[in-house]
Design a protein around this motif. Structure first.
Motif, short mmCIF file in Angstrom:
data_model
loop_
_atom_site.label_atom_id
_atom_site.label_comp_id
_atom_site.label_asym_id
_atom_site.label_seq_id
_atom_site.Cartn_x
_atom_site.Cartn_y
_atom_site.Cartn_z
N VAL A 46 0.84 -1.20 0.00
CA VAL A 46 0.00 0.00 0.00
C VAL A 46 0.88 1.25 0.00
O VAL A 46 0.66 2.19 -0.77
CB VAL A 46 -0.93 0.01 1.23
N THR A 73 -9.58 4.52 -6.14
CA THR A 73 -9.17 3.89 -4.87
C THR A 73 -10.37 3.77 -3.95
O THR A 73 -10.48 2.81 -3.19
CB THR A 73 -8.07 4.70 -4.18
N GLY A 76 -12.21 0.54 -3.68
CA GLY A 76 -11.65 -0.52 -2.86
C GLY A 76 -12.31 -0.60 -1.50
O GLY A 76 -12.38 -1.66 -0.88
N GLN A 77 -12.80 0.55 -1.02
CA GLN A 77 -13.43 0.52 0.30
C GLN A 77 -14.95 0.43 0.19
O GLN A 77 -15.63 0.08 1.15
CB GLN A 77 -13.05 1.76 1.10
N THR A 81 -15.30 -6.25 1.10
CA THR A 81 -14.06 -7.01 1.01
C THR A 81 -14.32 -8.45 0.61
O THR A 81 -13.59 -9.02 -0.20
CB THR A 81 -13.33 -6.99 2.36
N ILE A 84 -14.63 -8.62 -3.00
CA ILE A 84 -13.34 -8.52 -3.69
C ILE A 84 -12.60 -9.85 -3.61
O ILE A 84 -12.11 -10.37 -4.61
CB ILE A 84 -12.47 -7.41 -3.05
N LEU A 101 -4.63 -9.20 -1.98
CA LEU A 101 -5.21 -8.23 -2.91
C LEU A 101 -6.33 -7.45 -2.22
O LEU A 101 -6.40 -6.22 -2.32
CB LEU A 101 -5.77 -8.97 -4.14
N GLY A 102 -7.18 -8.18 -1.50
CA GLY A 102 -8.28 -7.52 -0.80
C GLY A 102 -7.76 -6.52 0.22
O GLY A 102 -8.25 -5.39 0.32
N LEU A 105 -6.35 -3.43 -1.58
CA LEU A 105 -7.36 -2.51 -2.11
C LEU A 105 -8.07 -1.77 -0.98
O LEU A 105 -8.39 -0.59 -1.08
CB LEU A 105 -8.37 -3.28 -2.96
N TYR A 106 -8.32 -2.51 0.12
CA TYR A 106 -9.05 -1.89 1.23
C TYR A 106 -8.17 -0.87 1.96
O TYR A 106 -8.63 0.17 2.40
CB TYR A 106 -9.51 -2.97 2.20
N LEU A 108 -5.68 0.82 0.73
CA LEU A 108 -5.13 1.88 -0.11
C LEU A 108 -5.82 3.23 0.14
O LEU A 108 -5.18 4.28 0.14
CB LEU A 108 -5.26 1.47 -1.58
N ASN A 164 -7.30 -3.09 8.53
CA ASN A 164 -6.92 -4.32 7.83
C ASN A 164 -6.73 -5.49 8.77
O ASN A 164 -6.87 -6.64 8.36
CB ASN A 164 -5.66 -4.08 7.00
#
Lengths: 221, 313, 371
Positions: A46, A73, A76-77, A81, A84, A101-102, A105-106, A108, A164
């Protein structure tokens, strides 16, 4: 960290809930480390991608690009999740890759949006003075903009890491391991004590990470 | 010597495409070792002119010579490191200490550490900040006046021959401004830098400028000594801009001691030599006399100041 | 900027577009986009990207067309792939198609941003793909896409789980509003209360959603066992009751936090003026403070709603159903189409809710004179 002493946590929770706790295939401390590892790896990626992105879109004349980056971005949220992770499984298979990956993205969003906010908040006269003194764009970025935006950026990193820790538990549904394992096991076996253990450890991990990053920020200042 | 030749800055309106000239055909020489005040109403192009000298704004026409060099022949960063720059908002780097702020340009130029350190102490002392007391402080711990002293020290750090100042004392309260102007004038007396100072404050221009360049609507209206502008305005614009009380304003910048001459001070009202000439005039009117006794620091009479001295000022 | 969208789209032409499998679980073969269509696609994307520089007014239309072409191909290519195949064969979208749609989304969004300065027509053209998509869906253009095939199998179940998903979200949001609104008003007037309330709500948030769901099983089943009255109301250890409790707790934080921030953020000048005009405390709250705070507060509800879409998809793990049912069954049986049947609607639901509530915020903001 005391909670990682084998038997102490399980014993306490077992007595409190009055439920027998089955032994897991992997010891709790190893699951905790696995969990932490996942979160940290995702966080490094990230940072490696989020910070340059924030820098690129905050250069002058890129307002539209900035909005686009925030929107992308932001997805991603917005996208759940689990969705994703599930979408990634057909492509990446089970295990750590889709979870990472999840998490990436979350995680970021807070880093990019705080990075952008921090860089935009740098006082214009300060930048004008730096330019007037003959700093190149790169020098201005490294000596003035990045140090001044660091506290805001770090707040984003903190949020991202803490969220996260929670998000990573879902990875257990894909067989990634981590502290989601006892939770999912507990759910399928109707064993609340197992769920509580996983939840407690995840919450403690989140809080210690938050505290550590908070200390790091304060030391920086 | 900084010389502007037919300098021009044109902006094209993005919608109508109409050109607008912030600065138009400006030719001007800033004399070495003197302060030139770029004076004018807001929007007259004075700040644009200043920022074109160190290429923070690129001109659309004309030429700027700094010493022998065409400003366009240097890399902008290289040029700016040889030219000190002070702005109204001060712009100190809030995350660096006072000493680190002052050391910025020498470090950019790659000076050795020990030399930088010595230079920082020397400069802090020069601008009237005790080095031991202030070097380690953060800008936020200083008063506005102290901050701008650091700003001046920072601009002088690499000993540039030229100093560009954009309303340097504009953000200070009147008391701090007066003190800093005095200190600055003393510093300049020793350093003899070539200074271009943008200001909209007529008193400041008349008080600090060896020369004044008065601009209006992107063009030069008059260039000369403060005296030239006050007593010999070339146009109605200059006369109106300076106002009917221009003479009085000019007197305000001169201490009485400088105009005094030896003479018989017996029985005359006394004033301190630090009092400015405009205040001295008020004293004459109040006391209904045409001559005053001027005293030095110790209170001893050092000379007399008469009505005719003020006329010659 | 449009290149950001065009680059993945051009890359996608090199990747497989359709995965053809003999049945829903078997391995299959990857099919590429036929050369002529790939060339056409490349041309269209290049035109859209270049128009950003040379003919900005055409960019929104070209971007919309590019995205729409991808959607058209999703239907057309899966139909082509299935021609002559056995009944159980499935044709699903592969990496190339997904990448094209992602790039197309970026392209359309970027063109839409740029179009704001150009006028109403350009902004509308940037949204042209949406009615196009609806139209394609209505005429059954996507009928051969594997996810739709899966949907036909699960049709009744899908409606039920989607309904459950929405029911969970809306009930939790409603409960959070009923509990959170008075709490937020109270907390906004008292620093100590706000510290305690926000601290507690923040603490709940560090507990993973998955765990919070599980932890409520025990206390709720205890309650159900000891209070028959509750049991008759449908409270039990698994199912809707714990899911709804957990989701409500989760939604409380954004609702509380934004409420406190919004109510405190109202300019003291406006409140002072209201007092000076002779308003009572109640009038001041209802006529000045609340209307001014509402747009910011609403964004808390938006954050909560988006988060709840995610939590609701996990709720299946404690037997509460929702779209998570398809995701988890798909993961267990390795049926990618089933996973998508849960994940795609969940993702679209979140994005749609977010957009809807953002729009409402903007509307409210401009109505109430505060951005």
């Amino acid at each position: 960290m005391v909670c990682l002493i084998p038997g102490l946590l399980t014993g306490t929770v077992s007595r409190l809930t009055g439920t027998e706790i089955p032994t897991l295939g992997t010891p709790l401390w190893s699951l905790t480390l696995q969990h932490l590892g996942l979160v940290l790896v995702a966080e490094v990626v990230v940072l490696l991608i989020g910070v340059p992105l924030a820098v690129v879109v905050t250069r002058p004349g890129r307002a539209a690009l900035m909005r686009l980056a925030e929107a992308i971005t932001g997805l991603g949220q917005t996208v759940p999740t689990l969705a994703i992770l599930a979408l990634a499984v057909p492509v990446l298979g089970f295990g750590a890759p889709p979870t990472l990956l999840g998490l990436f993205l979350y995680g970021l969003v807070p880093v990019v949006s705080n990075g952008i906010a921090g860089l935009l908040a740098v006082d214009q006269p300060t930048l004008d003075a730096a330019r007037g003194m003959g700093m190149t764009d790169a020098q201005r970025l490294r000596r003035i903009e990045l140090p001044l935006s660091l506290p805001v950026l770090m707040a984003g990193v903190r949020t991202s890491a803490v969220y996260n820790v929670g998000t990573a538990t879902i990875g257990a549904a894909l067989g990634t391991g981590g502290l989601g394992t006892p939770i999912i096991e507990g759910l399928s076996q109707q064993n609340t004590a197992l769920v509580v253990i996983g939840a407690l450890l995840a919450a403690l991990l989140a809080l210690s990470l938050d505290g550590l990053l908070g200390l790091a920020v304060r030391a920086e200042e | 010597m900084i010389e502007l030749r037919h300098l021009e800055k044109r902006y094209d309106d993005p919608v109508t495409g109409q050109p607008f000239y912030a600065v138009r055909d400006l030719s001007l020489s800033f004399p070495d070792g003197e302060i030139t005040a770029l004076l004018g109403p807001s929007g007259c192009g004075k700040t644009t002119t200043l920022r074109m000298i160190n290429r923070l704004i690129e001109p659309t026409g004309g030429q700027i010579l700094i010493g022998e060099h065409d400003a366009q022949s240097l890399r902008p960063e290289e040029l700016r490191r040889q030219v000190g720059y002070v702005i109204q908002q001060i712009g100190l780097f809030p995350h660096l200490s006072v000493a680190q702020n002052v050391a910025t340009v020498p470090e950019l130029l790659g000076w050795p550490k020990s030399k930088v350190q010595a230079r920082v102490r020397e400069l802090l002392a020069l601008v009237g900040l005790e080095p031991d007391l202030f070097a380690g402080k953060r800008p936020s711990e200083l008063s506005g006046g102290q901050q701008q002293r650091v700003g001046v020290a920072r601009a002088l750090a690499a000993d540039p021959p030229v100093l560009l100042m954009d309303e340097p004392f504009g953000a200070l309260d009147p008391l701090a401004r007066d003190k800093l102007q005095e200190a600055f004038r003393d510093i300049q007396q020793n350093l003899k830098k070539t200074i271009v100072m943008v200001t909209h404050d007529i008193d400041e221009a008349l008080k600090l400028g060896d020369k004044v360049a008065l601009m209006g609507a992107g063009a030069l209206e008059q260039f000369g000594t403060p005296d030239d502008l006050v007593r010999r305005p070339v146009s109605e614009f200059v006369r109106q801009f300076l106002g009917e009380d221009a003479l009085l304003r000019q007197l305000a910048g001169v201490p009485a001691g400088r105009l005094a001459r030896p003479g018989d001070a017996h029985g005359l009202p006394q004033i301190s030599q630090d009092l400015n000439a405009r205040s001295a005039l008020s004293v004459m009117l109040r006391e209904r006399v045409d001559t005053l006794a001027v005293t030095d620091e110790s209170g001893q009479v050092s000379g007399v100041l008469s009505w005719s001295d003020l006329e010659r000022a | 900027m449009l290149w950001l969208g065009a680059a993945p789209m051009l890359t996608s032409l090199l990747l497989p577009w359709v995965l053809l499998r003999p049945n829903r679980l078997a391995a299959g073969e990857f099919l590429r986009l036929p050369g002529a269509q790939a060339a056409l696609g490349a041309l269209l994307v290049m035109a859209a990207a270049l128009s950003g520089r040379f003919l900005p007014r055409a960019a929104p239309l070209l971007a919309s067309l590019s995205l729409l072409t991808g959607l058209w191909w999703l239907g057309a290519q899966t139909t082509t792939a299935l021609t002559g195949q056995a009944t159980f064969a499935r044709a699903s979208a592969s990496s190339g198609l997904w990448l094209w749609l992602l790039g197309g989304g970026i392209l359309v969004y970027g063109a839409g941003l740029a179009a704001r300065g150009m006028g109403r027509l350009q902004v509308l053209l940037a949204w042209l793909w949406l009615p196009g998509l609806v139209l394609l869906a209505l005429i059954g253009h996507f009928a051969d896409w594997s996810v739709i095939a899966e949907y036909r199998v699960q049709r009744s179940r899908f409606g039920q789980e989607l309904g459950q998903h929405l029911k969970l979200i809306l009930s939790a949001l409603g409960l959070a509003a009923v509990i959170g609104a008075p709490l937020a008003v109270w907390a906004s007037r008292n620093a100590r209360v706000s510290g305690v309330v926000l601290g507690l709500a923040g603490g709940v948030q560090t507990v993973p959603s998955l765990a919070l769901l599980g932890m409520l099983i025990a206390p709720l089943s205890w309650l159900a066992n000891h209070l028959p009255a509750l049991r008759s109301l449908g409270v039990s250890g698994i199912g809707t009751a714990p899911a709804l409790s957990a989701m409500t707790l989760y939604a409380l934080l954004p609702v509380l936090r934004n409420g406190v921030v919004a109510l405190r953020g109202v300019s003291p000048g406006a409140l002072d003026a209201a007092r000076g005009m002779g308003m009572t405390d109640n009038q001041r709250f209802w006529r000045v403070q609340l209307p001014l705070a509402l747009p910011v507060w609403l964004s808390g509800f938006r954050q909560a709603a988006v988060m709840l879409v995610g939590v609701a998809s996990v709720a299946q793990l404690i037997g509460a159903g929702g779209l998570g049912y398809f995701i988890f069954s798909g993961l267990q049986s390795g049926a990618a189409d089933l996973i998508l049947l849960g994940a795609v609607p969940a993702a679209l639901l979140a994005i749609g809710l977010d957009a809807l509530l953002r729009g409402l915020e903007a509307l409210l903001g401009s109505k109430l004179g505060k951005v």
